[in-house]
Write a protein that holds these residues in place. Sequence first.
Motif, PDB file in Angstrom:
ATOM      1  N   PRO A   1       2.095   4.603  10.995  1.00  0.00           N
ATOM      2  CA  PRO A   1       1.747   4.820   9.435  1.00  0.00           C
ATOM      3  C   PRO A   1       2.247   3.687   8.819  1.00  0.00           C
ATOM      4  N   SER A   2       3.399   3.387   8.944  1.00  0.00           N
ATOM      5  CA  SER A   2       4.073   2.588   8.322  1.00  0.00           C
ATOM      6  C   SER A   2       3.306   1.090   8.675  1.00  0.00           C
ATOM      7  N   ASP A   3       2.807   0.740   9.492  1.00  0.00           N
ATOM      8  CA  ASP A   3       1.889  -0.370   9.514  1.00  0.00           C
ATOM      9  C   ASP A   3       0.845  -0.660   8.580  1.00  0.00           C
ATOM     10  N   ILE A   4       0.368   0.585   8.303  1.00  0.00           N
ATOM     11  CA  ILE A   4      -0.866   0.616   7.333  1.00  0.00           C
ATOM     12  C   ILE A   4       0.009   0.529   5.846  1.00  0.00           C
ATOM     13  N   GLU A   5       0.945   1.225   5.748  1.00  0.00           N
ATOM     14  CA  GLU A   5       1.807   1.172   4.620  1.00  0.00           C
ATOM     15  C   GLU A   5       2.217  -0.074   4.006  1.00  0.00           C
ATOM     16  N   ASN A   6       2.583  -0.958   5.056  1.00  0.00           N
ATOM     17  CA  ASN A   6       2.978  -2.252   4.808  1.00  0.00           C
ATOM     18  C   ASN A   6       1.846  -3.318   4.479  1.00  0.00           C
ATOM     19  N   LEU A   7       0.535  -2.886   4.593  1.00  0.00           N
ATOM     20  CA  LEU A   7      -0.516  -3.884   4.108  1.00  0.00           C
ATOM     21  C   LEU A   7      -0.341  -3.921   2.603  1.00  0.00           C
ATOM     22  N   SER A   8      -0.937  -5.411   2.210  1.00  0.00           N
ATOM     23  CA  SER A   8      -0.668  -5.895   0.989  1.00  0.00           C
ATOM     24  C   SER A   8      -2.322  -5.284   0.112  1.00  0.00           C
ATOM     25  N   ILE A   9      -2.030  -5.008  -1.124  1.00  0.00           N
ATOM     26  CA  ILE A   9      -3.306  -4.575  -1.857  1.00  0.00           C
ATOM     27  C   ILE A   9      -3.365  -5.304  -3.096  1.00  0.00           C
ATOM     28  N   ASN A  10      -4.278  -5.927  -3.814  1.00  0.00           N
ATOM     29  CA  ASN A  10      -4.362  -6.333  -5.063  1.00  0.00           C
ATOM     30  C   ASN A  10      -5.106  -5.471  -5.989  1.00  0.00           C
ATOM     31  N   LEU A  11      -4.752  -5.065  -6.933  1.00  0.00           N
ATOM     32  CA  LEU A  11      -5.256  -4.238  -7.957  1.00  0.00           C
ATOM     33  C   LEU A  11      -5.509  -4.841  -9.379  1.00  0.00           C
ATOM     34  N   PRO A  12      -6.966  -4.720  -9.546  1.00  0.00           N
ATOM     35  CA  PRO A  12      -7.088  -5.078 -10.903  1.00  0.00           C
ATOM     36  C   PRO A  12      -7.054  -3.768 -11.994  1.00  0.00           C
ATOM     37  N   PRO A  13      -7.064  -3.798 -13.201  1.00  0.00           N
ATOM     38  CA  PRO A  13      -7.015  -2.752 -13.948  1.00  0.00           C
ATOM     39  C   PRO A  13      -7.720  -1.530 -13.418  1.00  0.00           C
TER      40      PRO A  13
ATOM     41  N   VAL B   1      -2.674   9.937   7.023  1.00  0.00           N
ATOM     42  CA  VAL B   1      -3.433  10.740   5.837  1.00  0.00           C
ATOM     43  C   VAL B   1      -2.673  10.133   4.556  1.00  0.00           C
ATOM     44  N   LEU B   2      -3.399   9.359   3.895  1.00  0.00           N
ATOM     45  CA  LEU B   2      -3.032   8.703   2.650  1.00  0.00           C
ATOM     46  C   LEU B   2      -3.573   9.214   1.402  1.00  0.00           C
ATOM     47  N   ASP B   3      -2.702   9.585   0.616  1.00  0.00           N
ATOM     48  CA  ASP B   3      -3.015  10.428  -0.567  1.00  0.00           C
ATOM     49  C   ASP B   3      -2.617   9.226  -1.880  1.00  0.00           C
ATOM     50  N   ILE B   4      -3.557   8.970  -2.728  1.00  0.00           N
ATOM     51  CA  ILE B   4      -3.106   7.887  -3.522  1.00  0.00           C
ATOM     52  C   ILE B   4      -2.701   8.124  -4.827  1.00  0.00           C
ATOM     53  N   ASP B   5      -2.003   7.581  -5.501  1.00  0.00           N
ATOM     54  CA  ASP B   5      -1.286   7.571  -6.719  1.00  0.00           C
ATOM     55  C   ASP B   5      -2.444   7.398  -7.726  1.00  0.00           C
ATOM     56  N   THR B   6      -3.091   8.248  -8.411  1.00  0.00           N
ATOM     57  CA  THR B   6      -4.285   7.862  -9.080  1.00  0.00           C
ATOM     58  C   THR B   6      -3.976   7.429 -10.591  1.00  0.00           C
TER      59      THR B   6
ATOM     60  N   ALA C   1      -4.586  -6.048  15.913  1.00  0.00           N
ATOM     61  CA  ALA C   1      -3.637  -6.944  16.685  1.00  0.00           C
ATOM     62  C   ALA C   1      -2.207  -6.467  16.670  1.00  0.00           C
ATOM     63  N   ILE C   2      -1.984  -5.888  15.858  1.00  0.00           N
ATOM     64  CA  ILE C   2      -0.516  -4.935  15.570  1.00  0.00           C
ATOM     65  C   ILE C   2      -0.603  -4.028  16.749  1.00  0.00           C
TER      66      ILE C   2
ATOM     67  N   LEU D   1       0.864  -1.236  -0.149  1.00  0.00           N
ATOM     68  CA  LEU D   1       0.098  -0.071   0.109  1.00  0.00           C
ATOM     69  C   LEU D   1       0.734   1.409  -0.088  1.00  0.00           C
ATOM     70  N   GLY D   2       2.063   1.286   0.757  1.00  0.00           N
ATOM     71  CA  GLY D   2       2.936   2.534   0.629  1.00  0.00           C
ATOM     72  C   GLY D   2       3.609   2.674  -0.376  1.00  0.00           C
ATOM     73  N   ASP D   3       3.542   1.822  -1.349  1.00  0.00           N
ATOM     74  CA  ASP D   3       4.015   2.267  -2.662  1.00  0.00           C
ATOM     75  C   ASP D   3       3.266   2.707  -3.879  1.00  0.00           C
ATOM     76  N   ILE D   4       1.836   2.932  -3.269  1.00  0.00           N
ATOM     77  CA  ILE D   4       0.809   3.344  -4.219  1.00  0.00           C
ATOM     78  C   ILE D   4       0.269   4.704  -3.535  1.00  0.00           C
ATOM     79  N   CYS D   5       0.857   5.238  -2.670  1.00  0.00           N
ATOM     80  CA  CYS D   5       0.358   6.461  -1.897  1.00  0.00           C
ATOM     81  C   CYS D   5       1.718   7.489  -1.204  1.00  0.00           C
TER      82      CYS D   5
END
Length: 402
Positions: free
Chosen positions: A140-152, A98-103, A126-127, A9-13
């Motif tokens: 914030p890094s705990d949120i950034e470290n979550l994985s997210i699967n993105l379709p097109p 505060v997360l701002d997403i790479d659109t 749990a964390i 998640l942190g790589d797209i925001c």
Amino acid sequence: MEEWKEYRLGDICKTNKNSYSLNDGWSFVNYLDTGNITENKISEIQFIDLTKEDLPSRAKRKVSTNSIIYSTVRPNQKHFGIIKTQPENFLVSTGFAVLDIDTKIADPDFVYYNLIQNDNTISLHAIAEQTTSAYPAIKPSDIENLSINLPPLLTQQKIAAILSSLDDKIELNNKINTNLEQQAQALFKNWFVDFEPFGGKMPEGWKVGKLSEYCNFQEGYVNPAQTHNEYFDGDVKWLRAVDINESFILNTSRTLTKCGFESARKSAFLFKPGSIAISKSGTVGRLGIISDFMCGNRAVIGIELKDQQNLSYIHQYLKSRQTEFPDMAVGSVQKNLYVSILENLDIIIPSKEVLEKYAKICIPLYDQIKTNCIENNNLCSIRDTLLPKLMNGEIEVGEVII
């Protein structure tokens, strides 16, 4: 099937990218604290006049349209949301990430719905519980470290549109309910505070009495005469102060099995439909109308009407006093609102005829509010069922008909 890609998640925001400074030169601030938003519903925005008062030290984060805000304290309380509109000079607490997403890569709404899934909430909480701080908290890094699967991207937007359409309908019902409640409030003030239909003064034959003349109060331990089987076929809804939602209470965050009910009897009381629940500790004075049989712990007081026709009158009376309840609470360590305090509140005792007229006007308003609450409950259930299945590709967009 379309290709889905996994991202951190942190790589797209970008996180917490903008902050307020004195160089901004604002004369006022509209401030959102972490406790004032729950599941994207804002309860209060504080207006702070900087010419007269200091800015709270935590009021620093700036947000943009489609910024996702997520409280880093007690994730299980779900203090999160996505910003669609904001007042001028708006700041949120540093207690939010505060997360701002790479659109170019992801749709902000899709990311928001993915982030708020129960699995993520459970994982983050749990964390939080593993921290050594005074209360459960994440970084914030705990949120950034979550994985997210993105379709097109187009598929993300279509999925988000389906979920947003459900939330939009929920929000519309909430606005309608707010308007209906304001009508009941205005009528209550007009008749029973300002006495405008009666020449501006309390009519002859009316008097000032005590709230106990209209209500019975329930708190403390369960009545030994009450039995589980008398009222319930299945599990028992367990009402806590945090479940009181300022409207009709349909569901609770916990239920008890028959066995659990029996073990909880020493700290429970049975509340009946049409009773009013009020929180006695924590956020003192939260009000809601109980819609089903449920049990409450000792942080909740149940107010049962002696005449159910007076529900709207008593509810609006309590709403008119709501801001006073925290100051009425007593205690050296933890402030509590007690039955003895509520029983002795002064209340106007109007004529029976006027009360009947008030009820005749307000009952349809309350019936519509309850109907909208039930519809919202169903819409939430549909959304929460669809959410994980859309997010993992189990259901494709074309299979969903709303």
